[in-house]
Design a protein around this motif. Structure first.
Motif, PDB file in Angstrom:
ATOM      1  N   LYS A 125      -5.172  38.934 -52.286  1.00  0.00           N
ATOM      2  CA  LYS A 125      -5.505  39.426 -50.945  1.00  0.00           C
ATOM      3  C   LYS A 125      -4.829  38.558 -49.895  1.00  0.00           C
ATOM      4  CE  LYS A 125      -8.594  42.633 -52.051  1.00  0.00           C
ATOM      5  NZ  LYS A 125      -8.596  43.997 -51.569  1.00  0.00           N
ATOM      6  N   GLU A 126      -4.673  39.147 -48.694  1.00  0.00           N
ATOM      7  CA  GLU A 126      -4.091  38.427 -47.566  1.00  0.00           C
ATOM      8  C   GLU A 126      -5.054  38.541 -46.386  1.00  0.00           C
ATOM      9  OE1 GLU A 126      -0.367  39.075 -44.559  1.00  0.00           O
ATOM     10  OE2 GLU A 126       0.033  39.321 -46.693  1.00  0.00           O
ATOM     11  N   VAL A 127      -5.272  37.442 -45.698  1.00  0.00           N
ATOM     12  CA  VAL A 127      -6.215  37.417 -44.569  1.00  0.00           C
ATOM     13  C   VAL A 127      -5.591  38.136 -43.378  1.00  0.00           C
ATOM     14  CG1 VAL A 127      -7.543  35.945 -43.015  1.00  0.00           C
ATOM     15  CG2 VAL A 127      -7.168  35.236 -45.373  1.00  0.00           C
ATOM     16  N   THR A 128      -6.325  39.097 -42.803  1.00  0.00           N
ATOM     17  CA  THR A 128      -5.864  39.815 -41.607  1.00  0.00           C
ATOM     18  C   THR A 128      -6.686  39.443 -40.375  1.00  0.00           C
ATOM     19  OG1 THR A 128      -7.324  41.672 -42.124  1.00  0.00           O
ATOM     20  CG2 THR A 128      -5.068  41.787 -42.958  1.00  0.00           C
ATOM     21  N   ASP A 129      -7.743  38.679 -40.575  1.00  0.00           N
ATOM     22  CA  ASP A 129      -8.577  38.264 -39.457  1.00  0.00           C
ATOM     23  C   ASP A 129      -7.825  37.240 -38.612  1.00  0.00           C
ATOM     24  OD1 ASP A 129     -10.720  38.038 -37.804  1.00  0.00           O
ATOM     25  OD2 ASP A 129     -11.877  36.729 -39.116  1.00  0.00           O
ATOM     26  N   PHE A 130      -7.976  37.342 -37.287  1.00  0.00           N
ATOM     27  CA  PHE A 130      -7.324  36.385 -36.398  1.00  0.00           C
ATOM     28  C   PHE A 130      -8.107  35.079 -36.463  1.00  0.00           C
ATOM     29  CE2 PHE A 130      -6.432  34.620 -32.134  1.00  0.00           C
ATOM     30  CZ  PHE A 130      -5.072  34.493 -32.270  1.00  0.00           C
ATOM     31  N   SER A 131      -7.699  34.210 -37.379  1.00  0.00           N
ATOM     32  CA  SER A 131      -8.413  32.961 -37.608  1.00  0.00           C
ATOM     33  C   SER A 131      -7.407  31.909 -38.069  1.00  0.00           C
ATOM     34  CB  SER A 131      -9.498  33.168 -38.669  1.00  0.00           C
ATOM     35  OG  SER A 131      -8.896  33.485 -39.911  1.00  0.00           O
ATOM     36  N   ASP A 132      -7.943  30.771 -38.538  1.00  0.00           N
ATOM     37  CA  ASP A 132      -7.073  29.688 -39.022  1.00  0.00           C
ATOM     38  C   ASP A 132      -6.398  30.030 -40.340  1.00  0.00           C
ATOM     39  OD1 ASP A 132      -7.790  28.235 -36.831  1.00  0.00           O
ATOM     40  OD2 ASP A 132      -9.389  27.144 -37.845  1.00  0.00           O
ATOM     41  N   TRP A 133      -6.760  31.143 -40.959  1.00  0.00           N
ATOM     42  CA  TRP A 133      -6.189  31.511 -42.267  1.00  0.00           C
ATOM     43  C   TRP A 133      -5.317  32.753 -42.175  1.00  0.00           C
ATOM     44  CZ3 TRP A 133     -11.767  31.378 -42.145  1.00  0.00           C
ATOM     45  CH2 TRP A 133     -12.284  30.113 -42.384  1.00  0.00           C
TER      46      TRP A 133
END
Length: 196
Positions: free
Chosen positions: A38-46
Motif C-alpha cells: 500500500k501507499e499512503v495518500t493522506d497528507f501527512s508525514d508519510w
C-alpha cells in the motif's frame, strides 16, 4: 527495512494499492498470509511512503462488486504492517512544500482580504459618521433659522397687534368723544342745532 509496527496510533489512515518496489520481496504477516503493498495518500508525514499490510487488516475495505453493494469488512485477524520506505519520495516532499506554499499564500491572501474589508468598513463608518455630523449641523442650522424666523414673525405679529390695539383705542376714544359731544349738545330737534 523496519520491524513490524505494533503502535497502532501512527498507522496510516488513507492509502491506495501500490506496486512492489524492485529488490523487495513480499512478506508474510502474523497470520501467515501474503501482505499487500500500500501507499499512503493522506497528507501527512508519510505521504507517498509504501508499506506492507496484512490482507486481513482491520482498516482495509473489501472490494465491492458494485457501487450499490458494500460487503461487510472482514474481522480483524491481525493488525500487521511494516514500512518499506524509510523516507518520503521526492515528489511527496515537493507536494508537501507546494501545498504549504499554497496554504500560506491563501492565508496571506485571506488576511489581506480581511484587512482590506476591515479598512473598507472603517472607511464606510468614518464616512457615515462625517455624514451624520454634517446632517446634524444642517439640522441645527435649520432649527436655528426656524427659531429666528419664529421670533421675527412673533415680533411682527406683536407689532401688528399693538398697531391694531392702538387703532382700536383711538377709534374707541373718538367714539366716546363723539358720544359725549352728542349727549352734551341740544337734543330738541331732529337734527343738530346748527343745521336748523
Amino acid at each position: 527495512m523496519s520491524l513490524p509496527c505494533s503502535d497502532q496510533s501512527i498507522r496510516p489512515r488513507k492509502m491506495k494499492s501500490a506496486s512492489l518496489p524492485r529488490g523487495v520481496e513480499v512478506l508474510r504477516c502474523w497470520c501467515g498470509d501474503l501482505c499487500k503493498v500500500k501507499e499512503v495518500t493522506d497528507f501527512s508525514d508519510w505521504l507517498g511512503m509504501k508499506f506492507f499490510m496484512c490482507a486481513n487488516y482491520e482498516e482495509d475495505p473489501p472490494v465491492a462488486p458494485s457501487t450499490y453493494i458494500s460487503p461487510p469488512s472482514p474481522p480483524p485477524l491481525c493488525m500487521y504492517y511494516r514500512w518499506i520506505d524509510t523516507e518520503m519520495p521526492d515528489w511527496a516532499v515537493t507536494e508537501i512544500r507546494e501545498r504549504g506554499r499554497r496554504a500560506w499564500a491563501s492565508l496571506d491572501l485571506e488576511e489581506r482580504r480581511a484587512k482590506a474589508e476591515a479598512e473598507e468598513k472603517e472607511e464606510e463608518k468614518r464616512e457615515w459618521e462625517e455624514y451624520c455630523v454634517e446632517q446634524r449641523a444642517a439640522i441645527d442650522e435649520m432649527l436655528k433659522q426656524s427659531r429666528e424666523e419664529e421670533l421675527r414673525l412673533a415680533e411682527v405679529y406683536r407689532q401688528r397687534q399693538e398697531a391694531r390695539d392702538a387703532e382700536r383705542e383711538r377709534k374707541k376714544e373718538r367714539a366716546r368723544a363723539a358720544k359725549a359731544a352728542e349727549e352734551a349738545g341740544d337734543g330738541k330737534g331732529k337734527y343738530p342745532r346748527w343745521t336748523q
